[in-house]
Structures are given as C-alpha cells and as structure tokens.
Scaffold this motif. Structure first.
Motif, PDB file in Angstrom:
ATOM      1  N   LYS A 318      36.077  46.928  40.023  1.00 55.98           N
ATOM      2  CA  LYS A 318      36.781  46.037  40.927  1.00 55.98           C
ATOM      3  C   LYS A 318      35.852  45.969  42.198  1.00 55.98           C
ATOM      4  CE  LYS A 318      41.226  47.063  39.617  1.00 55.98           C
ATOM      5  NZ  LYS A 318      42.630  48.289  40.124  1.00 55.98           N
ATOM      6  N   ASP A 319      35.317  46.243  42.003  1.00 56.03           N
ATOM      7  CA  ASP A 319      34.009  46.099  43.310  1.00 56.03           C
ATOM      8  C   ASP A 319      33.468  44.460  43.607  1.00 56.03           C
ATOM      9  OD1 ASP A 319      31.692  46.670  41.732  1.00 56.03           O
ATOM     10  OD2 ASP A 319      31.414  48.852  42.634  1.00 56.03           O
ATOM     11  N   ARG A 320      34.038  44.472  42.489  1.00 54.96           N
ATOM     12  CA  ARG A 320      33.058  42.833  41.738  1.00 54.96           C
ATOM     13  C   ARG A 320      31.308  42.696  42.192  1.00 54.96           C
ATOM     14  NH1 ARG A 320      36.100  40.812  48.144  1.00 54.96           N
ATOM     15  NH2 ARG A 320      37.962  40.713  47.104  1.00 54.96           N
ATOM     16  N   THR A 321      31.542  43.395  41.601  1.00 58.88           N
ATOM     17  CA  THR A 321      29.869  43.824  40.753  1.00 58.88           C
ATOM     18  C   THR A 321      29.647  43.791  39.753  1.00 58.88           C
ATOM     19  OG1 THR A 321      29.649  45.909  41.280  1.00 58.88           O
ATOM     20  CG2 THR A 321      28.922  44.664  43.314  1.00 58.88           C
ATOM     21  N   ILE A 322      28.068  44.070  39.283  1.00 58.36           N
ATOM     22  CA  ILE A 322      27.519  43.784  37.750  1.00 58.36           C
ATOM     23  C   ILE A 322      26.488  44.588  37.612  1.00 58.36           C
ATOM     24  CG2 ILE A 322      26.603  43.029  35.792  1.00 58.36           C
ATOM     25  CD1 ILE A 322      28.392  40.181  36.525  1.00 58.36           C
ATOM     26  N   ARG A 323      26.375  45.957  37.473  1.00 61.98           N
ATOM     27  CA  ARG A 323      24.958  46.583  37.311  1.00 61.98           C
ATOM     28  C   ARG A 323      24.942  46.866  36.058  1.00 61.98           C
ATOM     29  NH1 ARG A 323      24.889  50.317  40.643  1.00 61.98           N
ATOM     30  NH2 ARG A 323      25.579  49.983  42.806  1.00 61.98           N
ATOM     31  N   ASN A 342      37.459  41.003  40.937  1.00 66.16           N
ATOM     32  CA  ASN A 342      36.849  41.532  40.148  1.00 66.16           C
ATOM     33  C   ASN A 342      36.547  41.125  38.373  1.00 66.16           C
ATOM     34  OD1 ASN A 342      38.944  43.884  41.640  1.00 66.16           O
ATOM     35  ND2 ASN A 342      40.672  43.539  39.972  1.00 66.16           N
ATOM     36  N   VAL A 343      35.594  42.202  38.076  1.00 65.47           N
ATOM     37  CA  VAL A 343      34.863  41.206  37.502  1.00 65.47           C
ATOM     38  C   VAL A 343      35.704  42.460  35.852  1.00 65.47           C
ATOM     39  CG1 VAL A 343      32.289  41.248  35.979  1.00 65.47           C
ATOM     40  CG2 VAL A 343      32.733  41.561  38.334  1.00 65.47           C
ATOM     41  N   THR A 344      36.163  41.307  35.222  1.00 58.53           N
ATOM     42  CA  THR A 344      37.410  41.498  34.248  1.00 58.53           C
ATOM     43  C   THR A 344      36.218  41.468  32.723  1.00 58.53           C
ATOM     44  OG1 THR A 344      38.609  39.312  33.920  1.00 58.53           O
ATOM     45  CG2 THR A 344      39.294  40.740  35.838  1.00 58.53           C
ATOM     46  N   SER A 345      35.325  40.999  32.734  1.00 60.19           N
ATOM     47  CA  SER A 345      34.877  40.530  31.208  1.00 60.19           C
ATOM     48  C   SER A 345      33.879  40.371  31.663  1.00 60.19           C
ATOM     49  CB  SER A 345      35.858  39.712  30.200  1.00 60.19           C
ATOM     50  OG  SER A 345      35.667  38.276  31.038  1.00 60.19           O
ATOM     51  N   LEU A 346      32.871  40.713  29.819  1.00 57.68           N
ATOM     52  CA  LEU A 346      31.490  40.706  30.189  1.00 57.68           C
ATOM     53  C   LEU A 346      31.337  40.129  28.805  1.00 57.68           C
ATOM     54  CD1 LEU A 346      30.094  43.657  32.772  1.00 57.68           C
ATOM     55  CD2 LEU A 346      29.527  40.754  32.537  1.00 57.68           C
TER      56      LEU A 346
END
Length: 385
Positions: A318-323, A342-346
């Motif tokens: 939800k912090d809008r990042t991908i780690r 929000n990044v909801t899917s990867l």
C-alpha cells in the motif's frame, strides 16, 4: 420483381417448421414459455413474435399499443413499430399485417439482398468474415440480462472474456460475499475457495457441487496451495491444512490481516498489515514442519502482493512501492518506485516482472545492465471493474 415461391427455411424456423404451418394459431404456447413443451410440431407459437415479411407494394400496418409486449427486454419500441434487438448488426421489424401470410416464404437474407441491391450496398453474403469475427468480440447485451434467444447462433459473445480455447464449464455459486482466493491442490479432485463471508468451500471438480463448507469465524485474506498443503491467510495467523494426512497447523507471527503469501521449494512467505514479511523454513524433521527464520522489514504499509522469480522475492504494498529481496540472504536489494497507488498484484513472467496497481496501470519491468530494474512498458486501463 416478384418474390420467389419456392419454399425455403426462414430465419426464425427454430423448430423445423415453416411460417405457414405455425400461422394457423397466433397464440404463444404457454408450456414453451415455461420450457416444458414436448410437442414437435406444436400448433401454438414457440416464439414471442415471429419475424415476418411484407408483400410487395404493401405498407406496414402499425401495432396497437396493447399488442406490444412490455415484459420482454428483447424488444424495443420505435414509434408504432416493434423491433427485436439482435446481437448482430441487423434488426428485423415485425409487421402485424402479414401475420398469417403464406407469401412470406423468402429468406430474410434474400430480402436484405433486394434492399441492398437498390441502395448499392453489399449483400450479407458479400460481408467479409472479418466483420463477423469483430462482432463476436462484443458481449451480447441480451445475454448479460439473461434473455438472449439466439443461443449458439448469436453473433456476440456469451461470456465476459474472449480467449481461444477457453469456455465456461460451470458457475460455482454458494459464497455470499467476495471470493478472495482459489486453490487447486496437486493430485486432488477438490477445489478450495475462500471468501469474505468467513468460509472456505470445497468443491468437487467432477460434479461442480459444493462438498463441504468450513466456517472459520474470521476474515480470510487469501488461500493458496502447494503440493498437498493448503495455506489460508487470516488475521494474525496462517492456517495450514495437509489434505493428505488431515493434519492442521497454525503459524503465528503475522500482525493484522494476511493479504499475500508465496511459497518456494523450501520457504513460505506471508505479508502482514504492518508491512512486515514473515518467512518460515520448511523441514520434514520438525513438528510442525514450518519454522520461522526471518522477518523482512522495509514496507511502511500493508503487504498486498508477493511473487518469486530468479532467486528474488518481489513484494508490493500500500506504500506504492515494490521491494526486491534476495532469497539467499533475505535482504532487500532494491526498491522500485513508479506506481501512484497500491500495488495489488505481481507476476514474474519469463524475464519480466509485471505489476498491477489501483492507479489503473500495469507496468512491465526488466533487468538492465548493472542489476537495476526499469519500466519498459506501461499499460493504462481506463476502467477497472
């Protein structure tokens, strides 16, 4: 030009009968409406209003308002005429004047050809196949409302998606709220589904029927499977079911609702609402076989998605990042910024990372020289349902 008198099947000949045969009685069969008529032929109509033609030189008589069906959404009013909505580009007007006429023996395609001949347009037979393929990509409006009468002959889709080789086998109905996950364990004929109604349903893949309903009493974030094990993400816990041995384990440690999980050959990852990703090592020498080994900290909000690819764990939040995490050291090696929500899917696919976000975009990331990942394509989706 006179109409041909040779008998040819009409476009509304759905039961193998000609208009002259069904015109003896203009009443609609009440058993047909209920789907229970067993007569073939039947002396009553097996359609609401047959598609009729007009005699040469005659004018179409308008309908009386009481004759227009009001409870059938397959029809629309156009002044004093009644028009049947079709999924194809052509609509047919109904005429009351020739309801019992025996002259209506010419196919509708021939009538359209006569009209097109006068206007200089192409006949139906001359329409390229590509146009039919294009219309087949549109969802049938009547089917969406549950009342398409064309069946397999409909020129539009009777499905919400269009993928060659895929068809809907069954609709599994039972959950009362949103479905949050689907799992199909290996070497098993059962399908597991989780829902916000706090239940897990087990479906028989052979019959499509619900075999069991398990009340868990708490919100379920997702359900996944690996081998013979089913993993259920819940508030402050991950439940593990071994469907082969019927063993059940509770993995404690997550804080808040678990929305994302991922499994490698020997590790289980679960993301919590506090932004922490917990890792368990799988070992057959311990009981339970999952032992906590690390807490991956870096996100500041809920972890919503996880995926694994080429010795890396990718997490969206939800912090809008991908780690990006190294699977050997379990350390964060990279943080990707690019989404505005929000990044909801990867998904890791081939050599690319695909990420979906509530900012209505899908981004494709690729590894460049030096080990950095950059966006190589962004797809904007204007409407997300």
């Amino acid at each position: 030009m006179e109409f041909e008198t040779a008998r040819k099947p009409s476009v509304f000949n759905r039961l193998g009968r000609e208009p002259a045969e069904i015109s003896h009685n203009k009443s609609v069969c009440i058993f047909w409406r209920k789907g229970k008529c067993l007569r073939n032929p039947c002396r009553f109509l097996h359609c609401e209003i047959p598609v009729l033609c007009t005699k040469k030189g005659s004018s179409t008589e308008s309908f009386n308002q009481q004759d227009l069906p009001t409870n059938n959404s397959n029809y629309i009013r156009a002044k004093n005429t009644l028009v049947l909505k079709r999924s194809s580009e052509t609509t047919f007007e109904k005429s009351r004047e020739d309801a019992g006429s025996k002259d209506c023996k010419k196919e509708t395609s021939k009538n359209l050809a006569l009209k097109n001949e006068g206007s200089g347009s192409k006949s139906t037979e001359d329409v390229p196949k590509k146009s039919k393929e294009v219309s087949k990509q549109n969802v049938c409006e009547s089917w969406a409302h549950g009342n398409c009468i064309d069946g397999d002959k409909c020129q539009s889709l009777h499905s919400w998606f269009h993928v060659d080789g895929l068809t809907i086998l069954a609709q599994l109905q039972g959950h009362t709220k949103a479905v949050t996950g689907i799992a199909l364990p290996e070497k098993n004929s059962k399908l597991f589904t989780s829902s916000s109604d706090r239940t897990v349903r087990i479906w028989d893949c052979n019959t499509g029927q619900c075999a069991h309903v398990i009340e868990l009493g708490a919100d379920i974030g997702l359900i996944i499977s690996k081998g013979v094990c089913v993993f259920i993400g819940m508030p402050n816990i991950v439940k593990v079911w071994n469907i082969e041995s019927s063993a059940e384990y509770n993995l404690n440690g997550p804080i808040g609702q678990v929305y994302a999980m991922e499994i490698t050959d020997d590790m289980l990852f679960a993301g919590g609402q506090d932004g922490v990703i917990l890792a368990w090592k799988i070992s057959n020498e311990t009981n339970p076989p999952w032992q906590p080994v690390a807490s991956l900290k870096g996100h500041s909000c809920d972890v919503l998605s996880l995926t694994v690819g080429v010795n890396r764990l990718y997490s969206g939040s939800k912090d809008r990042t991908i780690r990006v995490w190294d699977l050997k050291t379990l350390e964060c090696v990279m943080a990707l910024d690019g989404h505005a929500d929000n990044v909801t899917s990867l998904i890791w696919w081939d050599q690319y990372l695909l990420s979906g976000s509530l900012d209505c975009t899908i981004k494709v990331w690729a590894m460049h020289e030096g080990g950095n990942m950059e966006v190589i394509h962004t797809h904007n989706e204007e409407h997300i349902r």
